[in-house]
Design an enzyme around this catalytic site. Sequence first.
Site, PDB file in Angstrom:
ATOM      1  N   ARG A  30      63.247  30.946  57.711  1.00 39.60           N
ATOM      2  CA  ARG A  30      62.512  31.066  56.440  1.00 39.60           C
ATOM      3  C   ARG A  30      62.755  29.830  55.571  1.00 39.60           C
ATOM      4  O   ARG A  30      61.866  29.433  54.830  1.00 39.60           O
ATOM      5  CB  ARG A  30      62.899  32.369  55.742  1.00 39.60           C
ATOM      6  CG  ARG A  30      62.396  33.583  56.530  1.00 39.60           C
ATOM      7  CD  ARG A  30      62.812  34.919  55.925  1.00 39.60           C
ATOM      8  NE  ARG A  30      62.521  36.016  56.845  1.00 39.60           N
ATOM      9  CZ  ARG A  30      63.016  37.249  56.737  1.00 39.60           C
ATOM     10  NH1 ARG A  30      63.818  37.549  55.723  1.00 39.60           N
ATOM     11  NH2 ARG A  30      62.702  38.175  57.617  1.00 39.60           N
ATOM     12  N   TYR A  35      65.504  27.147  70.230  1.00 39.15           N
ATOM     13  CA  TYR A  35      65.514  25.823  69.601  1.00 39.15           C
ATOM     14  C   TYR A  35      66.346  24.839  70.426  1.00 39.15           C
ATOM     15  O   TYR A  35      66.282  23.645  70.179  1.00 39.15           O
ATOM     16  CB  TYR A  35      66.053  25.933  68.163  1.00 39.15           C
ATOM     17  CG  TYR A  35      65.187  26.847  67.317  1.00 39.15           C
ATOM     18  CD1 TYR A  35      63.990  26.384  66.774  1.00 39.15           C
ATOM     19  CD2 TYR A  35      65.519  28.189  67.116  1.00 39.15           C
ATOM     20  CE1 TYR A  35      63.167  27.227  66.040  1.00 39.15           C
ATOM     21  CE2 TYR A  35      64.707  29.036  66.385  1.00 39.15           C
ATOM     22  CZ  TYR A  35      63.526  28.553  65.855  1.00 39.15           C
ATOM     23  OH  TYR A  35      62.714  29.397  65.153  1.00 39.15           O
ATOM     24  N   LYS A  85      60.147  43.707  67.378  1.00 41.44           N
ATOM     25  CA  LYS A  85      60.716  42.737  66.445  1.00 41.44           C
ATOM     26  C   LYS A  85      61.462  43.490  65.354  1.00 41.44           C
ATOM     27  O   LYS A  85      60.883  44.336  64.665  1.00 41.44           O
ATOM     28  CB  LYS A  85      59.604  41.876  65.844  1.00 41.44           C
ATOM     29  CG  LYS A  85      60.118  40.888  64.798  1.00 41.44           C
ATOM     30  CD  LYS A  85      59.053  39.919  64.374  1.00 41.44           C
ATOM     31  CE  LYS A  85      59.568  39.009  63.274  1.00 41.44           C
ATOM     32  NZ  LYS A  85      58.558  38.040  62.857  1.00 41.44           N
ATOM     33  N   LYS A 117      62.954  40.536  69.850  1.00 43.72           N
ATOM     34  CA  LYS A 117      63.440  39.558  68.884  1.00 43.72           C
ATOM     35  C   LYS A 117      64.239  40.242  67.793  1.00 43.72           C
ATOM     36  O   LYS A 117      63.787  41.275  67.304  1.00 43.72           O
ATOM     37  CB  LYS A 117      62.228  38.849  68.279  1.00 43.72           C
ATOM     38  CG  LYS A 117      62.541  37.796  67.262  1.00 43.72           C
ATOM     39  CD  LYS A 117      61.277  37.324  66.617  1.00 43.72           C
ATOM     40  CE  LYS A 117      61.644  36.393  65.491  1.00 43.72           C
ATOM     41  NZ  LYS A 117      60.536  36.086  64.651  1.00 43.72           N
ATOM     42  N   SER A 161      66.512  31.579  64.865  1.00 42.48           N
ATOM     43  CA  SER A 161      67.128  30.517  64.079  1.00 42.48           C
ATOM     44  C   SER A 161      68.593  30.800  63.740  1.00 42.48           C
ATOM     45  O   SER A 161      69.434  29.911  63.822  1.00 42.48           O
ATOM     46  CB  SER A 161      66.319  30.296  62.803  1.00 42.48           C
ATOM     47  OG  SER A 161      66.185  31.508  62.078  1.00 42.48           O
ATOM     48  N   GLU A 221      56.778  50.817  70.813  1.00 37.62           N
ATOM     49  CA  GLU A 221      56.111  49.596  70.331  1.00 37.62           C
ATOM     50  C   GLU A 221      55.569  48.774  71.512  1.00 37.62           C
ATOM     51  O   GLU A 221      54.427  48.325  71.503  1.00 37.62           O
ATOM     52  CB  GLU A 221      57.098  48.726  69.536  1.00 37.62           C
ATOM     53  CG  GLU A 221      57.414  49.213  68.129  1.00 37.62           C
ATOM     54  CD  GLU A 221      56.277  48.936  67.153  1.00 37.62           C
ATOM     55  OE1 GLU A 221      55.248  48.369  67.554  1.00 37.62           O
ATOM     56  OE2 GLU A 221      56.422  49.306  65.969  1.00 37.62           O
ATOM     57  N   LYS A 274      61.631  43.020  54.929  1.00 38.17           N
ATOM     58  CA  LYS A 274      60.510  43.323  55.820  1.00 38.17           C
ATOM     59  C   LYS A 274      60.700  44.650  56.553  1.00 38.17           C
ATOM     60  O   LYS A 274      60.111  44.880  57.597  1.00 38.17           O
ATOM     61  CB  LYS A 274      60.306  42.161  56.805  1.00 38.17           C
ATOM     62  CG  LYS A 274      60.031  40.816  56.098  1.00 38.17           C
ATOM     63  CD  LYS A 274      59.570  39.724  57.069  1.00 38.17           C
ATOM     64  CE  LYS A 274      59.230  38.435  56.310  1.00 38.17           C
ATOM     65  NZ  LYS A 274      58.664  37.390  57.194  1.00 38.17           N
TER      66      LYS A 274
HETATM   67  C1  PBG Z   1      57.229  35.189  60.990  1.00 29.78           C
HETATM   68  C2  PBG Z   1      58.247  34.845  61.975  1.00 29.78           C
HETATM   69  C3  PBG Z   1      59.624  34.874  61.784  1.00 29.78           C
HETATM   70  C4  PBG Z   1      60.184  34.335  62.927  1.00 29.78           C
HETATM   71  C5  PBG Z   1      59.153  34.043  63.812  1.00 29.78           C
HETATM   72  N1  PBG Z   1      57.955  34.362  63.214  1.00 29.78           N
HETATM   73  C6  PBG Z   1      60.425  35.240  60.592  1.00 29.78           C
HETATM   74  C7  PBG Z   1      60.287  36.545  59.967  1.00 29.78           C
HETATM   75  O1  PBG Z   1      59.766  37.506  60.540  1.00 29.78           O
HETATM   76  O2  PBG Z   1      60.710  36.639  58.825  1.00 29.78           O
HETATM   77  C8  PBG Z   1      61.662  34.137  63.112  1.00 29.78           C
HETATM   78  C9  PBG Z   1      62.059  33.045  64.024  1.00 29.78           C
HETATM   79  C10 PBG Z   1      63.461  32.598  63.860  1.00 29.78           C
HETATM   80  O3  PBG Z   1      64.260  33.125  63.044  1.00 29.78           O
HETATM   81  O4  PBG Z   1      63.808  31.651  64.569  1.00 29.78           O
HETATM   82  N2  PBG Z   1      56.482  36.299  61.161  1.00 29.78           N
END
Ligand code: PBG
Length: 336
Positions: free
Chosen positions: A215, A324, A205, A259, A285, A244, A228
């Site tokens: 968010r 989505y 990720k 991701k 998203s 990982e 992050k």
């Molecule tokens: C939280 C999480 C995130 C997403 C899935 N789980 C956001 C992040 O890490 O800030 C993102 C999903 C998306 O953007 O559709 N741990």
Amino acid sequence: MSARFTTLGRYPTTRLRRNRGEEWSRRLVAENKLSVDDLIWPVFVQEGQNARTPVASMPGVDRLSIDLFAEAAKEARDLGIPAIAIFPETDPKAKTPDAREAYNPGNLVCRAITAVKKAVPDIGIVCDVALDPFNSDGHDGIVRDGRILNDESVEALVKQAIVQTEAGADIQAPSDMMDGRIGAIRAALDARGFQHEQIMSYAAKYASAFYNPFRDAIGSSGALKGDKKTYQMDYANSDEALREVGFDIEEGADMVMVKPGLPYLDIVRRVKDTFGVPTYAYQVSGEYAMLKGAADRGWLDWNKVLIETLTGFKRAGCDGILTYGAVDAARLLNSR
Ligand code: PBG
């Protein structure tokens, strides 16, 4: 034409377009096929009754109260979608620096899981394991003196995975990127007799700007301090993704995820080729917003770019995709 391919050049009359001439022929030679079986639908849940709230940065996506969420799950099941993923918008008053609401067995996520399990027992429920919806600072782990603590966070994540599994979730999906959390969660689930419950690791990720609409949807963007980058991966790296993924498989992950999706298809391909385990990607998203936003302005054809991008994930080696657009894609695939 002076250059000649040593092997291919021996067939000067070969015409690749021959196979593309008719629709039936294109179907016959297609190397990859997207199916409804490949789709996982992420859904945002909120408090209330018969309530839905549009997510401004994700046109066409609403947060749903639990009752509407259960109806949506039924619709997804009827379309043939194998699993849904739950993401909660937690009441800001319940957010604390220790994110203890994450392991409150009566929290919004657990109530949503129980409601769906009861209404639609034959759809798979995927549940995020991360503290960001519950943390007053918006981070996936516990923060002290500006640092995200690893092992203390893992302890909280383990408790969260346990309450979510007890509520009936089938797949725990840790998205927090703390070191060692897969092994800790696997051990805790096994110790409680949850040997059959699966783990889908958000293994590779990346720290990405494509998560912003998410968010907004869960109400953590205002809270988030900083970024992050000290726990999510640097998007410059690819070998590190294999480390990982390798560790997560060793620790007990049943499925692994890359991701975001589209800018990371090279990572999907390397993961699939290296490990050969069930591999997923999250069309996140921001990717959804990019495509849907352009389609809403008439600049792209939503149905076409949706199926094209999802088929691209299959071509890269994905066994499935979180998107989505899952319901729209399922409708299109079912009507073919
Ligand atoms: C939280 C999480 C995130 C997403 C899935 N789980 C956001 C992040 O890490 O800030 C993102 C999903 C998306 O953007 O559709 N741990």
